[in-house]
Design a protein around this motif. Structure first.
Motif, PDB file in Angstrom:
ATOM      1  N   GLU A   1      13.738  13.064   0.374  1.00  0.00           N
ATOM      2  CA  GLU A   1      13.189  11.710   0.454  1.00  0.00           C
ATOM      3  C   GLU A   1      13.445  10.965  -0.849  1.00  0.00           C
ATOM      4  O   GLU A   1      13.541  11.565  -1.927  1.00  0.00           O
ATOM      5  CB  GLU A   1      11.677  11.767   0.666  1.00  0.00           C
ATOM      6  CG  GLU A   1      11.252  12.526   1.893  1.00  0.00           C
ATOM      7  CD  GLU A   1       9.960  13.264   1.683  1.00  0.00           C
ATOM      8  OE1 GLU A   1       9.256  13.542   2.663  1.00  0.00           O
ATOM      9  OE2 GLU A   1       9.659  13.566   0.513  1.00  0.00           O
ATOM     10  N   SER A   2      13.490   9.647  -0.716  1.00  0.00           N
ATOM     11  CA  SER A   2      13.574   8.799  -1.896  1.00  0.00           C
ATOM     12  C   SER A   2      13.059   7.409  -1.533  1.00  0.00           C
ATOM     13  O   SER A   2      12.925   7.078  -0.358  1.00  0.00           O
ATOM     14  CB  SER A   2      15.008   8.715  -2.417  1.00  0.00           C
ATOM     15  OG  SER A   2      15.857   8.161  -1.442  1.00  0.00           O
ATOM     16  N   GLY A   3      12.768   6.607  -2.564  1.00  0.00           N
ATOM     17  CA  GLY A   3      12.455   5.210  -2.340  1.00  0.00           C
ATOM     18  C   GLY A   3      11.015   4.795  -2.564  1.00  0.00           C
ATOM     19  O   GLY A   3      10.683   3.628  -2.421  1.00  0.00           O
ATOM     20  N   GLY A   4      10.138   5.721  -2.892  1.00  0.00           N
ATOM     21  CA  GLY A   4       8.754   5.333  -3.135  1.00  0.00           C
ATOM     22  C   GLY A   4       8.621   4.549  -4.427  1.00  0.00           C
ATOM     23  O   GLY A   4       9.571   4.377  -5.184  1.00  0.00           O
ATOM     24  N   GLY A   5       7.411   4.039  -4.670  1.00  0.00           N
ATOM     25  CA  GLY A   5       7.169   3.301  -5.901  1.00  0.00           C
ATOM     26  C   GLY A   5       5.924   2.460  -5.833  1.00  0.00           C
ATOM     27  O   GLY A   5       5.090   2.626  -4.936  1.00  0.00           O
ATOM     28  N   LEU A   6       5.816   1.542  -6.787  1.00  0.00           N
ATOM     29  CA  LEU A   6       4.663   0.640  -6.900  1.00  0.00           C
ATOM     30  C   LEU A   6       5.103  -0.765  -6.498  1.00  0.00           C
ATOM     31  O   LEU A   6       6.134  -1.261  -6.979  1.00  0.00           O
ATOM     32  CB  LEU A   6       4.144   0.645  -8.331  1.00  0.00           C
ATOM     33  CG  LEU A   6       3.059  -0.367  -8.691  1.00  0.00           C
ATOM     34  CD1 LEU A   6       1.790  -0.087  -7.898  1.00  0.00           C
ATOM     35  CD2 LEU A   6       2.789  -0.334 -10.185  1.00  0.00           C
ATOM     36  N   VAL A   7       4.321  -1.403  -5.655  1.00  0.00           N
ATOM     37  CA  VAL A   7       4.659  -2.750  -5.196  1.00  0.00           C
ATOM     38  C   VAL A   7       3.376  -3.538  -5.000  1.00  0.00           C
ATOM     39  O   VAL A   7       2.309  -2.953  -4.736  1.00  0.00           O
ATOM     40  CB  VAL A   7       5.478  -2.686  -3.884  1.00  0.00           C
ATOM     41  CG1 VAL A   7       4.644  -2.109  -2.747  1.00  0.00           C
ATOM     42  CG2 VAL A   7       6.051  -4.039  -3.515  1.00  0.00           C
ATOM     43  N   GLN A   8       3.450  -4.847  -5.133  1.00  0.00           N
ATOM     44  CA  GLN A   8       2.289  -5.686  -4.885  1.00  0.00           C
ATOM     45  C   GLN A   8       2.099  -5.909  -3.386  1.00  0.00           C
ATOM     46  O   GLN A   8       3.053  -5.835  -2.610  1.00  0.00           O
ATOM     47  CB  GLN A   8       2.452  -7.026  -5.589  1.00  0.00           C
ATOM     48  CG  GLN A   8       2.337  -6.939  -7.104  1.00  0.00           C
ATOM     49  CD  GLN A   8       2.321  -8.315  -7.750  1.00  0.00           C
ATOM     50  OE1 GLN A   8       2.858  -9.272  -7.208  1.00  0.00           O
ATOM     51  NE2 GLN A   8       1.703  -8.410  -8.917  1.00  0.00           N
ATOM     52  N   ALA A   9       0.880  -6.207  -3.012  1.00  0.00           N
ATOM     53  CA  ALA A   9       0.587  -6.512  -1.614  1.00  0.00           C
ATOM     54  C   ALA A   9       1.491  -7.642  -1.127  1.00  0.00           C
ATOM     55  O   ALA A   9       1.718  -8.627  -1.851  1.00  0.00           O
ATOM     56  CB  ALA A   9      -0.874  -6.891  -1.453  1.00  0.00           C
ATOM     57  N   GLY A  10       2.016  -7.475   0.079  1.00  0.00           N
ATOM     58  CA  GLY A  10       2.951  -8.442   0.634  1.00  0.00           C
ATOM     59  C   GLY A  10       4.401  -8.117   0.348  1.00  0.00           C
ATOM     60  O   GLY A  10       5.305  -8.734   0.922  1.00  0.00           O
ATOM     61  N   GLY A  11       4.633  -7.166  -0.528  1.00  0.00           N
ATOM     62  CA  GLY A  11       5.989  -6.789  -0.888  1.00  0.00           C
ATOM     63  C   GLY A  11       6.595  -5.787   0.083  1.00  0.00           C
ATOM     64  O   GLY A  11       5.994  -5.452   1.112  1.00  0.00           O
ATOM     65  N   SER A  12       7.792  -5.320  -0.267  1.00  0.00           N
ATOM     66  CA  SER A  12       8.547  -4.414   0.599  1.00  0.00           C
ATOM     67  C   SER A  12       9.067  -3.215  -0.176  1.00  0.00           C
ATOM     68  O   SER A  12       9.323  -3.305  -1.389  1.00  0.00           O
ATOM     69  CB  SER A  12       9.737  -5.155   1.221  1.00  0.00           C
ATOM     70  OG  SER A  12       9.326  -6.222   2.028  1.00  0.00           O
ATOM     71  N   LEU A  13       9.239  -2.137   0.542  1.00  0.00           N
ATOM     72  CA  LEU A  13       9.896  -0.934   0.025  1.00  0.00           C
ATOM     73  C   LEU A  13      10.697  -0.322   1.165  1.00  0.00           C
ATOM     74  O   LEU A  13      10.342  -0.501   2.342  1.00  0.00           O
ATOM     75  CB  LEU A  13       8.883   0.100  -0.478  1.00  0.00           C
ATOM     76  CG  LEU A  13       8.218  -0.104  -1.831  1.00  0.00           C
ATOM     77  CD1 LEU A  13       7.144   0.964  -2.038  1.00  0.00           C
ATOM     78  CD2 LEU A  13       9.238  -0.068  -2.958  1.00  0.00           C
ATOM     79  N   ARG A  14      11.738   0.420   0.813  1.00  0.00           N
ATOM     80  CA  ARG A  14      12.478   1.170   1.817  1.00  0.00           C
ATOM     81  C   ARG A  14      12.532   2.630   1.396  1.00  0.00           C
ATOM     82  O   ARG A  14      13.001   2.951   0.306  1.00  0.00           O
ATOM     83  CB  ARG A  14      13.900   0.628   2.000  1.00  0.00           C
ATOM     84  CG  ARG A  14      14.609   1.252   3.187  1.00  0.00           C
ATOM     85  CD  ARG A  14      15.993   0.721   3.388  1.00  0.00           C
ATOM     86  NE  ARG A  14      16.944   1.272   2.421  1.00  0.00           N
ATOM     87  CZ  ARG A  14      18.260   1.185   2.545  1.00  0.00           C
ATOM     88  NH1 ARG A  14      18.783   0.576   3.583  1.00  0.00           N
ATOM     89  NH2 ARG A  14      19.046   1.692   1.614  1.00  0.00           N
ATOM     90  N   LEU A  15      12.062   3.485   2.278  1.00  0.00           N
ATOM     91  CA  LEU A  15      12.140   4.922   2.067  1.00  0.00           C
ATOM     92  C   LEU A  15      13.344   5.462   2.825  1.00  0.00           C
ATOM     93  O   LEU A  15      13.693   4.959   3.898  1.00  0.00           O
ATOM     94  CB  LEU A  15      10.869   5.614   2.562  1.00  0.00           C
ATOM     95  CG  LEU A  15       9.538   5.115   2.015  1.00  0.00           C
ATOM     96  CD1 LEU A  15       8.400   5.963   2.584  1.00  0.00           C
ATOM     97  CD2 LEU A  15       9.522   5.127   0.511  1.00  0.00           C
ATOM     98  N   SER A  16      13.946   6.496   2.290  1.00  0.00           N
ATOM     99  CA  SER A  16      15.036   7.158   2.994  1.00  0.00           C
ATOM    100  C   SER A  16      14.784   8.655   3.039  1.00  0.00           C
ATOM    101  O   SER A  16      14.098   9.207   2.171  1.00  0.00           O
ATOM    102  CB  SER A  16      16.383   6.862   2.329  1.00  0.00           C
ATOM    103  OG  SER A  16      16.417   7.408   1.032  1.00  0.00           O
TER     104      SER A  16
END
Length: 123
Positions: free
Chosen positions: A6-21
């Motif tokens: 797995e990869s792609g986690g992190g810290l983001v503000q509410a309303g933002g986006s992330l993509r995990l793979s």
């Protein structure tokens, strides 16, 4: 032994986006799924996809915000997470199963697991 990376986690503000793979070491697996475990809570189903048909299943809590898809000719699945909320904060785990007749949204149905990746959504 099947391996899931797995990869792609992190810290983001509410309303933002992330993509995990999640990259699997083989594509003979029937179903790939994502589960998550919020702090102090049990592991819960997020989404799953059947390799052969592309059919997807989502938890009600993420429908309309998360999209699970595969990349052609690879053994990688992607979880696009949009409009993230603080309650999405959790360790996210990729999982895979071979048996087409076991329940998709039940974590005991899955044979293989990734190491987990942290997703933190700040308010």
């Amino acid at each position: 032994q099947v391996q899931l990376a797995e990869s792609g986690g992190g810290l983001v503000q509410a309303g933002g986006s992330l993509r995990l793979s999640c990259a699997a070491s083989e594509r003979a697996l029937r179903t790939m799924g994502w589960f998550r475990q919020p702090p102090g809570k049990e592991r819960e189903f997020v989404a799953a996809i059947v390799w052969s048909s592309g059919s997807t299943t989502y938890a009600d809590s993420v429908k309309g915000r998360f999209t699970l898809y595969t990349a052609n000719s690879t053994s990688t699945v992607y979880l696009q997470m949009d409009n993230l909320k603080p309650e999405d904060t959790a360790v996210y785990y990729c999982a895979a199963k071979r048996d087409p007749f076991t329940a998709t949204a039940v974590y005991n149905s899955y044979n293989y697991w990734g190491q987990g990746t942290q997703v933190t959504v700040s308010s």
